[in-house]
Design a protein around this motif. Structure first.
Motif, PDB file in Angstrom:
ATOM      1  N   GLN A 231      36.222  58.973  37.483  1.00  0.00           N
ATOM      2  CA  GLN A 231      37.016  58.124  38.371  1.00  0.00           C
ATOM      3  C   GLN A 231      36.092  57.438  39.391  1.00  0.00           C
ATOM      4  O   GLN A 231      36.206  56.245  39.654  1.00  0.00           O
ATOM      5  N   TYR A 232      35.175  58.204  39.943  1.00  0.00           N
ATOM      6  CA  TYR A 232      34.248  57.678  40.957  1.00  0.00           C
ATOM      7  C   TYR A 232      33.326  56.614  40.366  1.00  0.00           C
ATOM      8  O   TYR A 232      33.036  55.612  41.026  1.00  0.00           O
ATOM      9  N   ASN A 233      32.855  56.806  39.133  1.00  0.00           N
ATOM     10  CA  ASN A 233      31.995  55.812  38.494  1.00  0.00           C
ATOM     11  C   ASN A 233      32.656  54.436  38.465  1.00  0.00           C
ATOM     12  O   ASN A 233      32.050  53.428  38.865  1.00  0.00           O
ATOM     13  N   ILE A 234      33.899  54.385  37.976  1.00  0.00           N
ATOM     14  CA  ILE A 234      34.592  53.103  37.839  1.00  0.00           C
ATOM     15  C   ILE A 234      34.917  52.509  39.206  1.00  0.00           C
ATOM     16  O   ILE A 234      34.706  51.312  39.445  1.00  0.00           O
ATOM     17  N   VAL A 235      35.413  53.340  40.115  1.00  0.00           N
ATOM     18  CA  VAL A 235      35.732  52.853  41.465  1.00  0.00           C
ATOM     19  C   VAL A 235      34.466  52.314  42.134  1.00  0.00           C
ATOM     20  O   VAL A 235      34.480  51.232  42.741  1.00  0.00           O
ATOM     21  N   ALA A 236      33.358  53.052  42.011  1.00  0.00           N
ATOM     22  CA  ALA A 236      32.101  52.614  42.628  1.00  0.00           C
ATOM     23  C   ALA A 236      31.683  51.253  42.110  1.00  0.00           C
ATOM     24  O   ALA A 236      31.281  50.373  42.885  1.00  0.00           O
ATOM     25  N   ASN A 237      31.775  51.047  40.798  1.00  0.00           N
ATOM     26  CA  ASN A 237      31.340  49.766  40.248  1.00  0.00           C
ATOM     27  C   ASN A 237      32.260  48.627  40.679  1.00  0.00           C
ATOM     28  O   ASN A 237      31.802  47.493  40.869  1.00  0.00           O
ATOM     29  N   CYS A 238      33.547  48.934  40.866  1.00  0.00           N
ATOM     30  CA  CYS A 238      34.467  47.905  41.392  1.00  0.00           C
ATOM     31  C   CYS A 238      34.063  47.509  42.813  1.00  0.00           C
ATOM     32  O   CYS A 238      34.040  46.313  43.148  1.00  0.00           O
ATOM     33  N   TYR A 239      33.757  48.488  43.646  1.00  0.00           N
ATOM     34  CA  TYR A 239      33.324  48.189  45.014  1.00  0.00           C
ATOM     35  C   TYR A 239      32.002  47.423  45.010  1.00  0.00           C
ATOM     36  O   TYR A 239      31.796  46.506  45.815  1.00  0.00           O
ATOM     37  N   GLN A 240      31.096  47.790  44.109  1.00  0.00           N
ATOM     38  CA  GLN A 240      29.821  47.088  44.019  1.00  0.00           C
ATOM     39  C   GLN A 240      30.015  45.641  43.578  1.00  0.00           C
ATOM     40  O   GLN A 240      29.420  44.722  44.151  1.00  0.00           O
ATOM     41  N   CYS A 241      30.853  45.435  42.558  1.00  0.00           N
ATOM     42  CA  CYS A 241      31.130  44.065  42.092  1.00  0.00           C
ATOM     43  C   CYS A 241      31.763  43.236  43.201  1.00  0.00           C
ATOM     44  O   CYS A 241      31.391  42.072  43.411  1.00  0.00           O
ATOM     45  N   GLU A 242      32.722  43.823  43.900  1.00  0.00           N
ATOM     46  CA  GLU A 242      33.382  43.098  44.985  1.00  0.00           C
ATOM     47  C   GLU A 242      32.377  42.698  46.062  1.00  0.00           C
ATOM     48  O   GLU A 242      32.427  41.583  46.589  1.00  0.00           O
ATOM     49  N   SER A 243      31.439  43.583  46.377  1.00  0.00           N
ATOM     50  CA  SER A 243      30.464  43.287  47.428  1.00  0.00           C
ATOM     51  C   SER A 243      29.545  42.134  47.035  1.00  0.00           C
ATOM     52  O   SER A 243      28.973  41.467  47.904  1.00  0.00           O
ATOM     53  N   TRP A 244      29.375  41.913  45.731  1.00  0.00           N
ATOM     54  CA  TRP A 244      28.472  40.863  45.252  1.00  0.00           C
ATOM     55  C   TRP A 244      29.142  39.487  45.264  1.00  0.00           C
ATOM     56  O   TRP A 244      28.473  38.459  45.156  1.00  0.00           O
ATOM     57  N   LEU A 245      30.466  39.477  45.380  1.00  0.00           N
ATOM     58  CA  LEU A 245      31.198  38.201  45.416  1.00  0.00           C
ATOM     59  C   LEU A 245      31.215  37.681  46.850  1.00  0.00           C
ATOM     60  O   LEU A 245      31.791  38.319  47.731  1.00  0.00           O
TER      61      LEU A 245
END
Length: 565
Positions: A231-245
């Motif tokens: 769960q943390y892996n997917i959530v983390a990557n969503c937060y990372q992607c959002e930060s790059w936008l």
């Protein structure tokens, strides 16, 4: 200067180097929070119909309750096999809310591949589009070859289309459909589960240990392995992607879901990130229908478009390309394989949209790197590591770090790319040896060869196992493919090493031609062009012309199939 954080020299302005990632949020919590805050925002668009976040969350609750009533318990694996359609989104979040683990099946998979995945995962339930059940799974069920499956939940593509469209499409064969569904204790209907009360039993997750997705990934050899993504892996990557936008306008963004949501690239970057940011998902069930894809993109005003080299290439070479309207696209993202510079340049020239190339893999949920969306991008690279992500290059034989910055013409500075970060998988399911070989002291060995240049940009050369040794030279198939794309008649190309008499390896290119060149260009023509334009140790000694190059659902050339042929 060593490789230590070289990328911070040109780090994009306004993008944090580290971000806070909550450790108590599950993947389906992101949907629940979005629906609570913005219930009237549009969540999905599908062939002219739209649905809100409030509607979607209600359906997810009902579906989760229906699954629990059928006996789904925390940790049970559920395989999901369907195209990009509203039911996939409902099923994905519904399974998680019920406590289950989603194991998506790529729609191109055939019976033996499906059998392997279901049995290896020990899946308890299968949620499947009726056409796929009829074509690939019915026989497996009849012969008891997938014995762990206790329930098959059937749905149809036409359920969320207009009735007339659904009937006409099925009649002319464009929409896969099973006219008579099986009945009995092992079967249930998707829509019946949506009649359940919207009150599923709450499931508590240990987000860093409990799985969200069991994603099967193929390699150069052997059967696919299940990458365990928490769960943390997917959530983390969503937060990372959002930060790059750089800029997200709530209620105005729309992700173009042309890549299959059953593939980790589409699943995270186009679906899960859309949920996190409150964007609308434009669901595209058939990305090979380029005019249809372009029509939906223009009508729904897609702003974030993720694609792969093959998709951008098809758009470039379509006869109606000049009529396509991509004016709403703010960012086009390329991943899941190399982006040929020729394809990138042509797409940007034709459409006016800018493509930014990134890097990732199934085992990293998937994104680890990207070029800046605003600021200094470097063509031919995959950019910088995401926030909270580290990267290094090692010698694949000694496992020692290669500390000096790399150069394209200095192969001694090339090595295996290793990644460390919150998006790195827990390991391979029931593959302890493979896990220990892949993750060493928290560093994931990607199997990709590349280098970090003196400005911190990551260059991908090729897969370690795909490298060709030609008369003592190391030849990267990807590089030869990129060069061959510069030859106008070539539509798609795959380069491999093949053994010849004496046991030596030589270079072979398998190509397909653009329609207007079929029958007019010969293998000798291609070799003659290659001799003049590619270094003597790199040009392909063997050229084969085929009608079609085998690719994955997201357009990666299947070099293994080319070698087997």
């Amino acid at each position: 200067m060593s490789q230590e954080k070289l990328w911070y020299q040109y780090w994009p302005e306004g993008i944090p180097k580290t971000i806070e990632i909550p450790g108590n949020i599950s993947v389906d919590d992101m949907l629940d929070e979005q629906a609570e805050k913005n219930p009237d925002l549009l969540a999905m668009a599908f062939h002219g119909k739209t649905w809100t976040y409030g509607w979607l969350n209600d359906k997810v609750n009902r579906f989760a309750k229906g699954l629990q009533d059928l006996g789904l318990q925390k940790g049970d694996r559920v395989c999901v096999n369907m195209l990009n359609m509203p039911q996939f989104v409902i099923a994905f979040f519904g399974v998680m809310r019920a406590g289950g683990v989603v194991s998506p099946i790529v729609p191109l998979q055939k019976a033996a591949e499906i059998q392997h995945q279901i049995n290896n995962a020990g899946a308890k339930m299968l949620i499947i589009m009726d056409g796929f059940y009829k074509e690939e799974v019915k026989k497996l069920m009849d012969e008891n070859k997938i014995p762990t499956i206790e329930k098959v939940i059937l749905t149809g593509l036409a359920e969320y289309l207009g009735k007339a469209i659904g009937i006409i499409g099925a009649l002319i064969g464009k929409i896969p459909r099973m006219w008579f569904w099986p009945k009995g204790p092992k079967f249930a209907r998707f829509q019946d589960l949506l009649e359940s009360d919207p009150t599923p039993k709450e499931v508590k997750f240990d987000t860093k240990k409990d799985l969200a997705v069991l994603m099967y990934t193929g390699g150069t050899t052997g059967l696919p392995k299940g990458a365990m993504l928490s769960q943390y892996n997917i959530v983390a990557n969503c937060y990372q992607c959002e930060s790059w936008l750089p800029e997200i306008d709530l209620g105005k963004e729309a992700t173009v879901c042309a890549l299959p949501l059953s593939h980790i690239f589409g699943l995270t970057t186009m679906m899960a990130v859309a949920i996190k940011t409150g964007a609308k998902m434009i669901l595209i069930p058939d990305p090979r229908d380029i005019p249809g894809l372009m029509k939906e993109l223009a009508h729904e005003k897609g702003t974030i478009f993720a694609g792969v080299n093959a998709l951008f290439n098809r758009i470039n070479n379509h006869k109606k390309v000049e009529s396509f309207d991509l004016s709403s696209v703010k960012y086009a993202l390329s991943g899941a394989g190399p982006l040929a510079e020729e394809v990138q340049t042509k797409f940007e020239t034709i459409t006016g949209a800018k493509i930014v190339e990134g890097f990732g893999l199934t085992e990293t949920s998937p994104v680890t790197h990207a070029n800046p969306l605003e600021g200094r991008r470097k063509i031919g690279t995959v950019g910088f590591p995401f926030p909270n992500t580290d990267c290094k290059i090692i010698d694949p034989n000694t496992l020692q770090d290669i500390s000096q910055p790399g150069k394209d013409d200095d192969i001694s500075t090339h090595g295996e790319i290793c990644i460390k970060g919150p998006q790195v998988m827990l390991g391979y399911y029931n593959r302890e040896k493979a896990t220990k070989e892949t993750i060493i002291d928290g560093w994931l060995r990607t199997g990709d060869i590349g280098y970090i240049d003196d400005e911190g940009y990551l260059h991908i050369k090729d897969r370690l196992k795909d490298m060709i040794k030609y008369k003592g030279h190391s030849v990267y198939p990807r590089e030869v493919e990129d060069l061959l794309y510069m030859y106008e008649p070539i539509d798609e190309v795959g380069v491999i090493g093949v053994k010849i008499e004496g046991g030596e390896e030589t270079i072979k290119a398998v190509v397909s031609l653009k329609p207007e060149f079929v029958g007019k260009v010969t293998p000798e023509d291609i070799k003659d062009w290659a001799k003049e334009n590619i270094a003597g140790y790199k040009w392909p000694r063997i050229v084969e012309i085929k009608d079609e190059i085998p690719t994955t659902m997201v357009g990666k050339v299947l070099r293994r199939e080319l070698r087997e042929e």
